[in-house]
Design a protein around this motif. Structure first.
Motif, PDB file in Angstrom:
ATOM      1  N   HIS A  52      -8.586 -15.086  11.969  1.00 36.93           N
ATOM      2  CA  HIS A  52      -9.884 -14.114  11.133  1.00 36.93           C
ATOM      3  C   HIS A  52     -10.939 -13.901   9.575  1.00 36.93           C
ATOM      4  O   HIS A  52     -11.798 -13.508   9.651  1.00 36.93           O
ATOM      5  N   HIS A  53     -10.010 -15.486   9.445  1.00 39.33           N
ATOM      6  CA  HIS A  53     -10.938 -15.557   8.283  1.00 39.33           C
ATOM      7  C   HIS A  53      -9.902 -14.873   7.071  1.00 39.33           C
ATOM      8  O   HIS A  53     -10.998 -14.156   5.998  1.00 39.33           O
ATOM      9  N   ARG A  54      -8.943 -13.731   6.762  1.00 41.99           N
ATOM     10  CA  ARG A  54      -8.965 -13.277   5.877  1.00 41.99           C
ATOM     11  C   ARG A  54      -7.168 -13.434   5.133  1.00 41.99           C
ATOM     12  O   ARG A  54      -6.151 -14.285   5.440  1.00 41.99           O
ATOM     13  N   ASN A  55      -7.542 -13.469   4.135  1.00 44.62           N
ATOM     14  CA  ASN A  55      -6.961 -14.187   2.862  1.00 44.62           C
ATOM     15  C   ASN A  55      -5.246 -13.015   2.578  1.00 44.62           C
ATOM     16  O   ASN A  55      -4.724 -13.088   1.780  1.00 44.62           O
ATOM     17  N   THR A  56      -6.449 -11.599   2.927  1.00 47.37           N
ATOM     18  CA  THR A  56      -4.972 -10.889   2.712  1.00 47.37           C
ATOM     19  C   THR A  56      -3.928  -9.824   4.074  1.00 47.37           C
ATOM     20  O   THR A  56      -5.117  -9.653   4.479  1.00 47.37           O
ATOM     21  N   LEU A  57      -3.249  -9.107   3.706  1.00 51.99           N
ATOM     22  CA  LEU A  57      -2.386  -9.206   4.909  1.00 51.99           C
ATOM     23  C   LEU A  57      -2.763  -7.302   4.810  1.00 51.99           C
ATOM     24  O   LEU A  57      -2.878  -6.931   3.761  1.00 51.99           O
ATOM     25  N   THR A  58      -3.195  -6.769   5.896  1.00 50.70           N
ATOM     26  CA  THR A  58      -3.122  -5.516   6.412  1.00 50.70           C
ATOM     27  C   THR A  58      -1.709  -5.032   5.452  1.00 50.70           C
ATOM     28  O   THR A  58      -0.719  -5.528   5.719  1.00 50.70           O
ATOM     29  N   THR A  59      -2.188  -3.591   5.665  1.00 53.19           N
ATOM     30  CA  THR A  59      -0.887  -3.019   5.600  1.00 53.19           C
ATOM     31  C   THR A  59       0.772  -2.624   6.667  1.00 53.19           C
ATOM     32  O   THR A  59       1.142  -3.128   6.164  1.00 53.19           O
ATOM     33  N   PRO A  60      -0.144  -2.293   7.799  1.00 48.71           N
ATOM     34  CA  PRO A  60       0.674  -3.054   9.218  1.00 48.71           C
ATOM     35  C   PRO A  60       0.952  -3.838   9.182  1.00 48.71           C
ATOM     36  O   PRO A  60       2.562  -5.049   9.479  1.00 48.71           O
ATOM     37  N   GLU A  61       0.603  -5.514   8.714  1.00 44.90           N
ATOM     38  CA  GLU A  61       0.686  -6.597   8.978  1.00 44.90           C
ATOM     39  C   GLU A  61       1.630  -6.985   7.987  1.00 44.90           C
ATOM     40  O   GLU A  61       3.018  -7.872   7.860  1.00 44.90           O
ATOM     41  N   THR A  62       1.626  -6.027   6.941  1.00 43.01           N
ATOM     42  CA  THR A  62       2.541  -6.719   5.325  1.00 43.01           C
ATOM     43  C   THR A  62       4.062  -6.232   5.632  1.00 43.01           C
ATOM     44  O   THR A  62       4.948  -6.935   5.737  1.00 43.01           O
ATOM     45  N   HIS A  63       4.066  -4.518   6.681  1.00 44.35           N
ATOM     46  CA  HIS A  63       5.303  -4.360   6.669  1.00 44.35           C
ATOM     47  C   HIS A  63       5.966  -4.778   7.783  1.00 44.35           C
ATOM     48  O   HIS A  63       7.012  -5.287   8.336  1.00 44.35           O
ATOM     49  N   ALA A  64       4.855  -5.031   8.586  1.00 45.35           N
ATOM     50  CA  ALA A  64       6.217  -5.968   9.779  1.00 45.35           C
ATOM     51  C   ALA A  64       6.585  -7.639   9.674  1.00 45.35           C
ATOM     52  O   ALA A  64       7.601  -8.122   9.796  1.00 45.35           O
ATOM     53  N   LEU A  65       5.494  -8.417   7.839  1.00 44.81           N
ATOM     54  CA  LEU A  65       5.795  -9.419   7.677  1.00 44.81           C
ATOM     55  C   LEU A  65       7.408  -9.078   7.231  1.00 44.81           C
ATOM     56  O   LEU A  65       8.409  -9.783   7.513  1.00 44.81           O
ATOM     57  N   LEU A  66       7.677  -8.163   6.337  1.00 45.25           N
ATOM     58  CA  LEU A  66       8.815  -7.940   5.562  1.00 45.25           C
ATOM     59  C   LEU A  66      10.110  -7.660   7.050  1.00 45.25           C
ATOM     60  O   LEU A  66      11.161  -7.935   6.393  1.00 45.25           O
ATOM     61  N   ALA A  67       9.481  -6.534   7.826  1.00 42.84           N
ATOM     62  CA  ALA A  67      10.503  -6.682   8.718  1.00 42.84           C
ATOM     63  C   ALA A  67      10.768  -7.949   9.453  1.00 42.84           C
ATOM     64  O   ALA A  67      12.524  -7.242   9.234  1.00 42.84           O
ATOM     65  N   ALA A  68      10.278  -8.793   9.429  1.00 45.34           N
ATOM     66  CA  ALA A  68      10.711 -10.056   9.893  1.00 45.34           C
ATOM     67  C   ALA A  68      11.695 -10.825   9.180  1.00 45.34           C
ATOM     68  O   ALA A  68      12.821 -10.998   9.633  1.00 45.34           O
ATOM     69  N   TYR A  69      11.694 -10.587   8.073  1.00 46.19           N
ATOM     70  CA  TYR A  69      13.158 -11.012   7.123  1.00 46.19           C
ATOM     71  C   TYR A  69      14.098 -10.063   6.663  1.00 46.19           C
ATOM     72  O   TYR A  69      14.139 -10.310   6.202  1.00 46.19           O
ATOM     73  N   GLY A  70      13.529  -9.340   7.369  1.00 43.36           N
ATOM     74  CA  GLY A  70      15.082  -7.821   7.188  1.00 43.36           C
ATOM     75  C   GLY A  70      14.733  -6.669   5.903  1.00 43.36           C
ATOM     76  O   GLY A  70      15.869  -6.673   4.907  1.00 43.36           O
ATOM     77  N   LEU A  71      13.602  -6.964   4.755  1.00 42.52           N
ATOM     78  CA  LEU A  71      12.984  -6.307   3.967  1.00 42.52           C
ATOM     79  C   LEU A  71      12.892  -4.417   4.507  1.00 42.52           C
ATOM     80  O   LEU A  71      11.873  -4.675   5.366  1.00 42.52           O
ATOM     81  N   PRO A  72      13.377  -4.156   4.118  1.00 42.03           N
ATOM     82  CA  PRO A  72      13.656  -2.031   4.112  1.00 42.03           C
ATOM     83  C   PRO A  72      11.893  -1.742   3.814  1.00 42.03           C
ATOM     84  O   PRO A  72      11.583  -1.348   2.377  1.00 42.03           O
ATOM     85  N   SER A  73      10.717  -1.963   4.629  1.00 43.94           N
ATOM     86  CA  SER A  73       9.724  -1.454   4.088  1.00 43.94           C
ATOM     87  C   SER A  73       9.105  -0.405   4.722  1.00 43.94           C
ATOM     88  O   SER A  73       9.020   0.118   5.694  1.00 43.94           O
ATOM     89  N   ARG A  74       8.491   1.097   3.691  1.00 43.42           N
ATOM     90  CA  ARG A  74       8.021   1.739   4.196  1.00 43.42           C
ATOM     91  C   ARG A  74       7.376   2.598   2.853  1.00 43.42           C
ATOM     92  O   ARG A  74       7.416   1.927   1.707  1.00 43.42           O
ATOM     93  N   LEU A  75       5.865   2.832   3.337  1.00 46.10           N
ATOM     94  CA  LEU A  75       4.981   2.854   2.209  1.00 46.10           C
ATOM     95  C   LEU A  75       5.788   4.823   1.837  1.00 46.10           C
ATOM     96  O   LEU A  75       5.283   5.460   2.907  1.00 46.10           O
ATOM     97  N   LEU A  76       5.852   5.048   0.503  1.00 43.64           N
ATOM     98  CA  LEU A  76       6.529   6.409   0.335  1.00 43.64           C
ATOM     99  C   LEU A  76       6.383   6.522  -0.649  1.00 43.64           C
ATOM    100  O   LEU A  76       6.367   7.741  -1.633  1.00 43.64           O
TER     101      LEU A  76
END
Length: 859
Positions: free
Chosen positions: A511-535
Motif C-alpha cells: 500500500h506504499h506505506r513506509n510506516t506501520l499503523t498502531t495495530p500493525e506495530t502491536h501485531a509485529l511486536l507480538a509476533a516476536y513475543g514482545l509485550p506491546s500495549r499502549l498505556l
C-alpha cells in the motif's frame, strides 16, 4: 560404475586447503612492470624503480617507456604487450590523465595486479571522480586487481620486495601493517627500526578503488608468515567485506586497529584525505567487538598489542591484575593507569597473603601492589610470582623492577623467564605475565633476556597496566566470536512467528506505506513475543508501581545495518537521584542478533548498569525480563531487514523483586522504501540460518542432520580431518595425502576459518550424527560454497563409509545455493574418480572449456 562407498573411504576436493587469493601476485610477484619511471633522480617513478632494483628482489623488473629509454639500466619496452613474460604486478606512477589508458592496456595484456601510486582521484573532486570511474570501467573488462590509487606502495621483506617510495626496506617479521596514510607508514617504518619490530607485509592501501580491507585481511589470514594484523584506518569502504573477513581471521590471528576520525573535525579531515568515511563511531566500535577486532587509541598501543599477542597467546579471563614491585611509587603509578582504563587490582585471598608472609620480609605491604621492598633479589621475585599467579582472584601479573638495593635486573629476568616457561604448559598459562624493567641502560641486559624468551616488557609500568586491560578487551572480543544466536530466540519459549511479521511488512509496502499503523506495530511486536500495549493513560499507575522507563531503539546504518541502542527513556519513573545526569545520550550500542549471554554482556558495559542492579536510590530492575526483551527485539530487527527503524519509548520495567513482564508504552516502526524490484538490505551479522537445518534418512536406516556450521564445531571438524587423513584400521592409508602438509597450525587455522565463515560470501554446512555406540555427536562431512557474484565454488570432505552421505550433503548444498540466488555452481574435480559419480548424480557436468577439470551446474 565405480562403487562410491568402496575403499578408499574419504572424498575430498580441497575444502581444507588455503584459499587461492587473486591478490597474491600483489605481494608475491615474480615479474614487475613499472610505468612512469624517468631519469630524474628523486622523481616518483625513478625512486620506485631504484627501490625495486636495489632491494634483494629475485624476480624480473621491466620499465615501460614510450621513448624506449633504458632507465637505471633496466630493460625497457615501449608497451606492456611487448614484455616477453607474463606480468604479475604493474606499478603505475604517471600523470592522472593517462592512468585509465595504461590500466586498460594492462587488463588487455593479462596483467594480474596493479599498484597505482598516482594521487588525485576521488579525493580531488569531480574530475578525479570521473577518472576513477574510467579506472573502474577498465577493471570490469578483466580479472585484474588494483591497489590504490594514492598508495605509497607495498613491501614484502621476506621476498625482498620494496615497491614503495620509501628507500629503506622494513625488517622481516610476523606483523602485517596496513594503513591508508603514507605519512604514517613512513613514521611507523622509522619507529620499527628503533624498536626492532619486523613485518611480514607493509601495505599502503590508498583510496581502495578495488582491493580493500577485506581482501587484504583474507589474504593475510592464509599467509604463514603473518601472526598478527595491525591496521590504521581512516575510511571503511565496504563494511561487509572488512568485518566479515575480520570475523573469519580474528579467530586465528589477532587484528588490532587504530581508527582516525573520532571527532567531527577529524572526520572531515579524513573525508578530504580519502574521499570516504567510516560512519557512526559507536556503531563501528560495536561492529569491531562482534567481529573480534581490538580497537586501540594510540599508535604505541597499536604495536605494543601486536607485539605482545605475537609473543605469547595469553588470554586473560578478567581484568584483575596483581602488581609485584620493588618500588612502591612505581607500583602506585601502574595501579592508577590500571584503574583509569577499566581494570582493578586483584583482591588477594587470605591463603595467598599467608603464603606470601612465609617468603617475604615482615614489613612487606600486605596489599596489592605487592611491595617486595628495595632489597628484593631474583629469588624473592620468583617466589612471590609463583604464589601470586595461583591466586584465583588474579587474572594477570605485572612485575616491576627498578635497579636499586641488591636488585639484579639480569638475574631476576632469568628467574622470571623460567617461571613463565613452566607456567605455559599448565592450566595457568592463559594468565598474562608482563614485565617493566625501569632504568634505561642499567636494565638493558635483563630486558634483552625477557624479549628473547617472548616475555612482554615495557620501559614504563603504566604502559604495561594499560596493555593488560587491552589484552582483556581482546579476550572478550574473541569469546564473543563463539556466540552464534540461534533462530530460537529464548530457549524453551515459543519461536517467533516470522511469516506473520513478514506479511505485516508486505501489506504496508504493497500500500506504499513506509510506516506501520498502531495495530500493525502491536501485531509485529507480538509476533516476536514482545509485550506491546499502549498505556499512556496508565502512566500514573506505572509511576505509583515504581516502574522505570527506558528507550530501546534500532536504526539502520548504511555501513552496519541495524544498530541497537539502550538508555533512559524520555519518561522515566520514578524520578529520583538514580536518573540525575543520565539521559538517552548515555545509550550503549550493540549489533543484533543477541542471545542472553550477549545481552548481559551488553548491559554490563552500559553506564546504566549500576542503576539497573540497584545502585543509589534505585531498586534495580528485573534483569532476566530485560534480557529477554533485548534478545527478542534483536532478532526482530535482524530477521526483518525491511525495518529501517524501530523505537520503543518508553519501555517500562519493574523492580528486580517482581516478575512482571515489561510494558511497551509506545512504539514506532518505519520501513525502507520498496519499489517492487529492490532486494531487502542485509544486516551485517546474519542470524543463524535455522531454515537451513535438515534431517535426512540415509540408506542404512540412520539419520543425519545437515546444518550450518558453528564456531563450537572446531573440535568435531578437527576429529573429522584427523580421521580422513589418518585412518584407524591397520591397513589404512592417508586418503588425501596433500592434507598432511597442513599439519599443526596449518590444519588448525583452516578448520577454524571454516567454523567462522561469514555466512554471506561463504556458506559452510556440516553433517552431524550421534556415534552409534556412545551417542556423542560427530561431524561426518563438511561442505562449503564460496561465492563470487552469482557463481559458487563447491568443496567438501565426506566420510565415504556412510552410504548416501555425500549425495545428501551435495543435494542440500545445491538447495542452499539456489535459495541465495546463485546461478552457477562449480566443483573442482580433484584426483578421485569417485567424485565424478557424486557430481554426476547431483546433475553436474564437466566443463570442456575450463583450464582445469571442473564440474558445473546451473541450478
Amino acid at each position: 560404475m565405480v562403487n562410491l562407498y568402496a575403499r578408499p573411504k574419504a572424498l575430498e576436493n580441497g575444502i581444507f586447503q588455503p584459499e587461492i587469493h587473486a591478490i597474491a601476485a600483489l605481494l608475491e610477484p615474480k615479474t614487475i612492470a613499472v610505468f612512469g619511471a624517468t631519469h630524474e633522480a628523486g622523481s616518483v617513478g625513478n625512486t620506485l624503480l631504484r627501490n625495486l632494483i636495489t632491494s634483494p628482489f629475485f624476480g624480473h623488473v621491466f620499465s615501460i617507456n614510450g621513448a624506449g629509454d633504458r632507465i637505471l639500466d633496466v630493460e625497457t619496452y615501449g608497451q606492456i604487450q611487448a614484455v616477453p613474460e607474463a606480468v604479475d604486478l604493474a606499478i603505475i606512477a604517471t600523470p592522472l590523465s593517462i592512468v585509465p589508458g595504461i590500466l586498460a592496456d594492462c587488463v588487455a595484456a593479462g596483467v594480474k595486479t596493479a599498484l597505482v601510486i598516482s594521487p588525485g582521484f576521488r579525493e580531488s573532486g569531480a574530475i578525479g571522480r570521473h577518472l576513477e570511474a574510467q579506472l573502474r570501467d577498465s577493471l570490469s573488462l578483466g580479472g585484474m586487481r588494483l591497489l590504490g590509487p594514492n598508495s605509497l606502495g607495498v613491501m614484502n621483506p621476506r621476498r625482498g620486495l620494496n615497491a614503495t617510495l620509501t628507500r629503506t626496506m622494513a625488517r622481516p617479521g610476523n606483523i602485517a601493517f596496513i594503513s591508508q596514510s603514507g605519512a604514517l607508514c613512513r613514521a611507523v617504518l622509522d619507529w620499527s627500526f628503533h624498536e626492532n619490530v619486523g613485518f611480514s607485509a607493509f601495505i599502503s592501501l590508498g583510496s581502495m578503488l578495488d582491493v580493500d580491507w577485506g581482501d587484504l585481511i583474507s589474504y593475510l589470514g592464509d599467509d604463514p608468515y603473518t601472526q598478527s594484523i595491525v591496521i590504521h584506518m581512516e575510511s571503511l569502504g565496504d563494511a561487509r567485506s572488512f568485518l566479515r573477513a575480520a570475523r573469519e581471521v580474528a579467530s586465528i590471528k589477532p587484528i588490532i586497529l587504530l581508527k582516525g576520525g573520532r571527532t567531527e573535525a577529524a572526520v572531515q579531515a579524513a573525508i578530504a584525505h580519502t574521499g570516504d568515511q567510516i560512519g557512526a563511531d559507536d556503531g563501528f566500535a560495536a561492529a569491531l567487538r562482534r567481529c573480534g577486532v581490538l580497537q586501540v587509541n594510540r599508535i604505541s598501543e597499536l604495536f605494543n598489542m601486536a607485539e605482545v599477542l605475537a609473543k605469547r597467546r595469553f588470554q586473560p579471563q578478567g581484568n584483575r591484575l596483581a602488581i609485584l614491585t620493588n618500588s612502591g611509587g612505581l607500583g602506585i603509578l601502574a595501579l592508577d593507569a590500571l584503574v583509569a582504563t577499566g581494570g582493578q587490582p586483584s583482591q588477594l585471598t587470605p591463603h595467598t597473603l599467608a603464603t606470601l608472609d612465609g617468603v617475604l620480609p615482615s614489613d612487606w605491604s600486605r596489599s596489592n601492589p605487592i611491595d617486595l621492598l628495595g632489597d628484593a633479589d631474583g629469588d624473592r621475585y620468583r617466589q612471590a610470582l609463583e604464589i601470586v599467579v595461583q591466586d584465583p582472584n588474579t587474572d594477570g601479573v605485572l612485575v616491576i623492577l627498578a635497579p636499586q638495593g641488591v636488585a639484579d635486573p639480569t638475574d631476576t629476568a632469568e628467574k622470571l623467564k623460567d617461571v613463565v616457561n613452566r607456567l605455559q604448559a599448565t592450566e595457568l598459562g592463559h594468565k598474562p605475565i608482563l614485565a617493566s624493567w625501569v632504568g634505561g641502560a642499567e636494565v638493558m641486559a635483563g630486558e634483552a633476556i625477557l624479549n628473547r624468551y617472548q616475555i612482554p616488557t615495557y620501559p614504563y609500568p603504566d604502559s604495561a597496566a594499560r596493555l593488560f586491560n587491552l589484552m582483556g578487551h581482546h579476550s572478550d572480543c574473541l569469546q564473543g566470536l563463539y556466540v552464534v544466536p540461534s533462530g530460537e530466540v529464548i530457549a524453551g519459549e515459543r519461536p517467533p512467528d516470522r511469516d506473520r511479521a513478514q506479511r505485516l511488512i508486505d501489506t504496508a509496502q504493497r500500500h506504499h506505506r513506509n510506516t506501520l499503523t498502531t495495530p500493525e506495530t502491536h501485531a509485529l511486536l507480538a509476533a516476536y513475543g514482545l509485550p506491546s500495549r499502549l498505556l499512556e493513560r496508565e502512566a500514573h499507575n506505572l509511576a505509583q508501581a515504581g516502574a522505570y522507563g527506558f528507550r530501546l531503539t534500532s536504526d539502520w546504518d548504511p555501513h552496519y545495518g541495524p544498530v541497537m541502542r539502550f538508555g533512559w527513556g524520555t519518561q522515566t519513573w520514578p524520578w529520583g537521584s538514580a536518573t540525575v545526569g543520565l539521559s538517552g545520550g548515555e545509550a550503549e550500542v550493540a549489533l543484533p542478533p543477541l542471545d542472553e549471554g550477549l545481552a548481559q554482556q551488553w548491559l554490563s558495559q552500559s553506564p546504566l548498569y549500576p542503576y539497573l542492579t540497584g545502585a543509589g536510590d534505585s531498586a534495580g530492575v528485573n534483569l532476566a525480563v530485560l534480557r529477554r526483551v533485548l534478545v527478542r527485539f534483536s532478532h526482530l530487527v535482524a530477521e526483518q531487514p525491511w525495518i529501517r527503524c524501530l523505537h520503543l519509548d518508553p519501555l517500562a520495567l519493574w523492580p528486580q523483586d517482581t516478575d512482571r513482564a515489561a510494558g511497551i508504552l509506545a512504539a514506532v516502526v518505519d520501513l525502507h522504501p520498496r519499489d517492487g524490484h529492490s532486494v531487502a538490505p542485509q544486516p551485517l551479522l546474519c542470524p543463524y540460518r535455522q531454515d537451513w537445518v535438515q534431517t535426512v534418512a540415509l540408506a542404512d536406516g540412520s539419520t543425519v542432520t545437515l546444518r550450518p556450521v558453528r564456531p563450537s564445531d572446531e573440535s568435531m571438524l578437527g576429529a573429522l580431518h584427523q580421521q580422513l587423513t589418518h585412518p584407524g584400521d591397520p591397513d589404512g592409508y592417508p586418503y588425501y595425502p596433500h592434507l598432511l602438509a597442513l599439519n599443526g597450525q596449518g590444519a588448525t587455522a583452516q578448520i577454524t576459518r571454516l567454523c567462522f565463515a561469514d555466512g554471506d560470501r561463504t556458506h559452510v554446512l556440516v553433517a552431524e550424527r550421534p556415534h552409534p555406540q556412545t551417542g556423542i555427536p560427530e561431524i561426518k562431512a563438511v561442505g562449503r560454497v564460496q561465492t563470487t557474484g552469482a557463481t559458487g565454488r563447491l568443496t567438501l570432505a565426506v566420510d565415504g563409509t556412510i552410504a548416501g552421505l555425500g549425495a545428501a550433503l551435495v543435494a542440500h548444498l545445491v538447495t542452499v545455493a539456489k535459495s541465495t540466488g546463485l546461478s552457477h555452481l562449480q566443483a573442482p574435480a580433484g584426483d578421485r574418480p569417485e567424485l565424478a559419480d557424486l557430481w554426476q548424480g547431483a546433475g553436474f557436468h564437466l566443463d570442456p572449456t575450463a583450464p582445469e577439470p571442473l564440474w558445473v551446474l546451473r541450478p
